[in-house]
Each structure stands twice: as structure tokens, then as C-alpha cells.
Design an enzyme around this catalytic site. Structure first.
Site, short mmCIF file in Angstrom:
data_model
loop_
_atom_site.label_atom_id
_atom_site.label_comp_id
_atom_site.label_asym_id
_atom_site.label_seq_id
_atom_site.Cartn_x
_atom_site.Cartn_y
_atom_site.Cartn_z
N GLU A 1 -4.95 -8.69 1.15
CA GLU A 1 -5.62 -8.37 2.42
C GLU A 1 -7.09 -8.17 2.19
O GLU A 1 -7.50 -7.50 1.24
CB GLU A 1 -5.10 -7.06 3.04
CG GLU A 1 -3.79 -7.16 3.74
CD GLU A 1 -3.35 -5.83 4.37
OE1 GLU A 1 -4.23 -5.05 4.80
OE2 GLU A 1 -2.15 -5.60 4.40
N GLU B 1 0.80 -1.23 0.00
CA GLU B 1 0.00 0.00 0.00
C GLU B 1 0.84 1.28 0.00
O GLU B 1 0.79 2.06 0.96
CB GLU B 1 -0.97 0.01 1.19
CG GLU B 1 -1.98 -1.13 1.18
CD GLU B 1 -3.15 -0.90 2.16
OE1 GLU B 1 -3.18 0.14 2.81
OE2 GLU B 1 -4.03 -1.78 2.24
C1 NOJ Z 1 -4.05 -2.27 5.32
C2 NOJ Z 1 -2.69 -2.35 5.92
O1 NOJ Z 1 -1.79 -2.96 5.04
C3 NOJ Z 1 -2.66 -3.03 7.28
O2 NOJ Z 1 -1.43 -2.77 7.86
C4 NOJ Z 1 -3.82 -2.55 8.11
O3 NOJ Z 1 -3.78 -3.05 9.42
C5 NOJ Z 1 -5.11 -2.93 7.43
N1 NOJ Z 1 -5.17 -2.29 6.15
C6 NOJ Z 1 -6.37 -2.57 8.20
O4 NOJ Z 1 -6.49 -1.20 8.28
#
Ligand code: NOJ
Length: 471
Positions: free
Chosen positions: A368, A163
Site C-alpha cells: 500500500e 497491518e
Molecule cells: C492502511 C490500511 O491497510 C487501509 O485499510 C487504509 O485505508 C489505509 N492505510 C489508509 O489509511
């Protein structure tokens, strides 16, 4: 069967969110250690000092994953643990930790997916400008090369960045993430240098590993719909997509800096940080495009004089949406998660189909997806039925996209454990496993048993209710 046996059903975490042991084994501070020590930046003054203590408990966590029958573990490497000065010699103790983790995973038949950068930049690099300094991209490539050399034989898939939207815009524009800066030019420099880091990093990985080991880049592509069909709302949503998505897809996937990005951010007149030849360096199509997906949003043109309420202003009052002060987001409707994010599985389906149409055949993984909800441990169980529903809905969207031709080969549930949710500290709980931070006791939630049943049956229809009966 919904998902073939080859389809990867994994789970994910990140170094700073779970490891703890921040001052052990030769690790030096990262920008998140600094952020946590800056008053008012992290809810409750929480820090990642101990987190889930996975640095010490990794063997237990791997055993837990084996019990839950997950196929793969996506973790991240703490750069300042393995190269304490960020550039230069590696720290054998730090590398040994990740080797032991990977070997433990393999001994249980679980694949190791390593992300090189999940937001914890060594503080020494931030002291030299962090991602606003192009040298950081070259330092990243050296770090990638060193890790491929040290751990190439035990990592099954590499990921360069996680991200970069968050690292750049939340880190340097809205300032709600480390390093907490609020400077639009700095944010655009960070975007560019992160794209460069991916390109240089992927090249470095390939130099050492050849073509056989897949390389991934994970983006949180934004699914933003216009609030109406009115041309100005359509244009408003497009601006968000350009700043959020095209700023990364353009250079990395297509080798171009989108003209639209320069138009939207026209207040920034000095683009000299993009040097001749840079876009060729950024242009490294990953073997696997990692997609992190949680929710959708709706945008419209702000009315004249209206203070645009661009999402994610947070504490600083500054927007992450550089150049988009004339865009406003609609209030979220319907059920939300703990984060206030809407729940829209169809957004994931649409996103996957859009990527498939744009890059036919490109391999994708959901690196994710998951949800934070207020969970409660009652009699040793956590009946997190809303999370089960969320997962069922989103995996259903993946199933539909695959049936309609999208080349999606894996899904990683965020997260294995409740963990440190950045500026929200420990107040948000995304885990399929509950963590008691006093005792470090892990309690699988019902969603974990549901996910295990899915891993066994591979079928969303017949996963049934067996998981409810787990003692
Ligand atoms: C994306 C991120 O990569 C991760 O670190 C985070 O905890 C989650 N989203 C949830 O917000």
C-alpha cells in the site's frame, strides 16, 4: 526503463471498505459492523453497509482495472462471509463470490492477491475475547487452511495479515479502531496472538499449497526519526520503533520476543500469554514482506511534567503507543495529505534500504501507498495533481531503492476506489477512482490515467503528460 515488465504495478482495497452487502449471501457481522453501530465511533455515523457495493459491481470494477491496465488486484476476504460462525463449515455462497472475483480478474489478465485478515474479525470471535484470546489464532489458521483448499487454484499470492499494528494497538489500546477497547495488556496480548496467527496461518497455507504459491505478511513499519541527536530523543524514537515494528519483526522474522519490548512495557508484568514454544510458531518468514508506507514522524523525550502527545490518541484520549507515555511526537511540518500525514518519499527509500540491510535479499512489495486529498469532479474529470505528485515521488523512491539493491518486486496503489476509511467514514478519499456514493458511479481521476501510462511505459521519466490529454 524504471520498472521491468515483471514488476507488479497493482492496486488494493479491503473487504469492509468496498464490498457492502453486509447482510447478504450468508455473511454475519464483523467487529466493524458493531463499531459502526456504536455511537460516536465513526465520523458521521458512516457504515460499510453499502460502501462501494463491490459485492454487486465487481465485474465492472475488474473491467475498470483492465482499462487502467493494472497488473494485480490486492483485495481481502471477509472471514464472516466465508465462515459465518468463524469456525466450522464454510459458506459456499461466500466462497463463490471470491472465486468469481478471481476468475474475472484472470479473464482480464490481472493477478489475484488475497489478504485473509484486513481487520474485520467475525463478531462471534470478539465475543470470546477476540485477539486477546489465543484460540483466535488457531481459528485463523483453520480459516486460512479452508481458504487455501477452496481458492488455492485461483489466488496468485496470499497474505496472512494486513497491518497487525492497527488491529492490536488501535483496536485494543487507543480504541479508535474496532473493537474499540483501551487496555494495554489486551493490546499486547493481541500483538502476540496476531503474530501467532501469522505463523500458524502461513504454515496452514503451505500445507495445502506447497511452496510454489507465495505467502506475504503486510506490516506498516514506522519510520520514526529522533527530533535531535540528544541521546534521550534517540532513545525515545527507538522506543516507538520497538513497540511499532520490533514487536512484529522480532517474533515473525527472528523468532524472538525483544527484551526491549518487555522493558518498555514494564508495567505489564504478566506475560504468561506467551507460552512455551509460541515463538517458534510465530517464526515464519514470509516469502514476501509487504510494506504499507504513507509517511514519517519525529519523536522526542517528553519534558518532565509534559503530557506526552503520542500520535494517534484520537477520540478516546488513549495512546496506541503502549509504554511510551514519555515520548512525544513533533507537530507535522510542510505539506500534508487529508489525513494530516506528512509527505516524505525519502522515508520509503530509507525504510526499504533498512529492511534490505537487515534481511539481505528478502523479497518486498509495497502493498500500500497512496494519499487522500480533497478531490473535485469538474466536467467529468478529477485533476488530482497532488496525488500524481505524491505517487511520482514515492515510486521514484522505490526506483532508487531497487537501483541500490533492494529486492522490491511490486507496488500496489492504495486505493483503486475512494472507500470507507475506518473511523473517518467516507470523509477521506484515497482512490485513483472517484466514487459517487449516491449513484455508485466511478470516475477515474487523472492519477489513474497517469498510473496507466506508467504501466505502459514503465518509466517514470517518460510517463510524460499523455495522461493529461485523456478525453
Ligand atoms: C492502511 C490500511 O491497510 C487501509 O485499510 C487504509 O485505508 C489505509 N492505510 C489508509 O489509511
Amino acid at each position: 526503463m524504471t520498472f521491468s515488465k515483471q514488476f507488479v504495478l497493482g492496486t488494493a482495497t479491503a473487504s469492509y471498505q468496498v464490498e457492502g452487502a453486509v447482510a447478504e449471501g450468508g455473511r454475519t457481522p464483523s467487529i466493524w459492523d458493531t463499531m459502526c453501530r456504536t455511537p460516536g465511533k465513526v465520523l458521521g455515523g458512516d457504515t460499510g453497509d453499502v460502501a462501494c457495493d463491490q459485492y454487486h459491481l465487481f465485474r465492472d470494477d475488474v473491467a475498470l482495472m483492465a482499462d487502467l491496465e493494472v497488473d494485480a488486484y490486492r483485495f481481502s476476504i471477509s472471514w464472516s462471509r466465508v465462515i459465518p460462525d468463524a469456525v466450522g463449515p464454510i459458506n459456499p455462497e461466500g466462497v463463490a463470490y471470491y472465486r468469481a472475483l478471481c476468475e474475472e480478474l484472470h479473464s482480464r489478465g490481472i493477478k489475484a492477491v488475497a489478504t485473509l485478515y484486513h481487520w474485520d474479525l467475525p463478531q462471534v470471535l470478539e465475543d470470546r475475547g477476540g485477539w486477546t484470546n489465543r484460540e483466535t489464532a488457531f481459528a485463523f489458521a483453520d480459516y486460512a487452511r479452508a481458504m487455501a483448499t477452496e481458492l488455492g487454484d485461483v489466488v496468485d499470492m496470499w497474505s496472512t495479515l494486513n497491518e497487525p499494528w492497527c488491529s492490536s494497538y488501535l483496536g485494543y489500546a487507543s480504541g479508535v479502531h474496532a473493537p474499540g477497547r483501551t487496555d494495554d495488556l489486551a493490546a499486547l496480548q493481541a500483538v502476540h496472538h496476531l503474530n501467532l496467527a501469522h505463523g500458524l496461518g502461513q504454515r496452514a497455507l503451505r500445507e495445502v499449497l506447497g511452496k510454489d504459491v507465495p505467502v506475504c505478511l503486510t506490516l506498516n513499519l514506522h519510520v520514526v526519526d529522533p527530533a535531535s541527536d540528544a541521546p534521550e530523543d534517540v532513545a525515545a524514537a527507538r522506543r516507538i520503533r520497538v513497540v511499532g515494528n520490533e514487536a512484529f519483526l522480532g517474533p515473525v522474522m527472528d523468532g524472538v520476543l525483544p527484551d526491549e519490548l518487555r522493558e518498555i512495557t514494564r508495567d505489564i508484568t504478566d506475560w504468561s500469554f506467551v507460552q512455551d514454544g509460541d515463538l517458534e510458531l510465530c517464526h515464519q518468514v514470509p516469502d514476501v514482506l509487504g510494506i504499507n508506507y504513507y509517511s514519517t514522524s519525529r519523536a522526542r523525550q517528553a519534558d518532565a511534567g509534559e503530557l506526552a502527545s503520542s500520535g494517534g490518541h484520537g477520540e478516546t484520549g488513549a495512546s496506541p503507543w503502549v509504554g511510551c507515555d514519555d515520548v512525544t511526537f513533533l507537530p507535522v511540518e510542510g505539506p500534508t495529505t487529508q489525513m494530516g500525514w506528512n509527505i516524505e518519499p525519502d522515508g520509503l527509500y530509507r525504510l526499504l534500504m533498512e529492511v534490505e540491510q537487515r534481511y539481505p535479499g528478502l523479497e518486498m512489495m509495497i502493498t500500500e501507498n497512496g494519499a487522500g486529498f480533497d478531490d473535485e469532479v469538474v466536467g467529468g474529470r478529477v485533476h488530482d495533481i497532488r496525488r500524481v505528485d505524491y505517487l511520482r515521488g514515492h515510486l521514484g523512491a522505490v526506483e532508487r531503492a531497487v537501483a541500490d539493491g533492494a529486492n522490491v518486486t511490486g507496488y500496489f496503489l492504495w486505493s483503486l476506489l475512494d472507500n470507507f476509511e475506518w473511523s473517518w467514514g467516507y470523509s477521506k478519499t484515497f482512490g485513483m477512482v472517484h466514487v459517487d456514493y449516491e449513484t455508485q458511479q466511478r470516475t477515474p481521476k487523472d492519477s489513474a490515467y497517469w498510473y496507466r501510462d506508467l504501466s505502459r511505459t514503465r518509466d517514470l521519466e517518460t510517463v510524460g503528460d499523455a495522461w493529461v490529454a485523456v478525453p
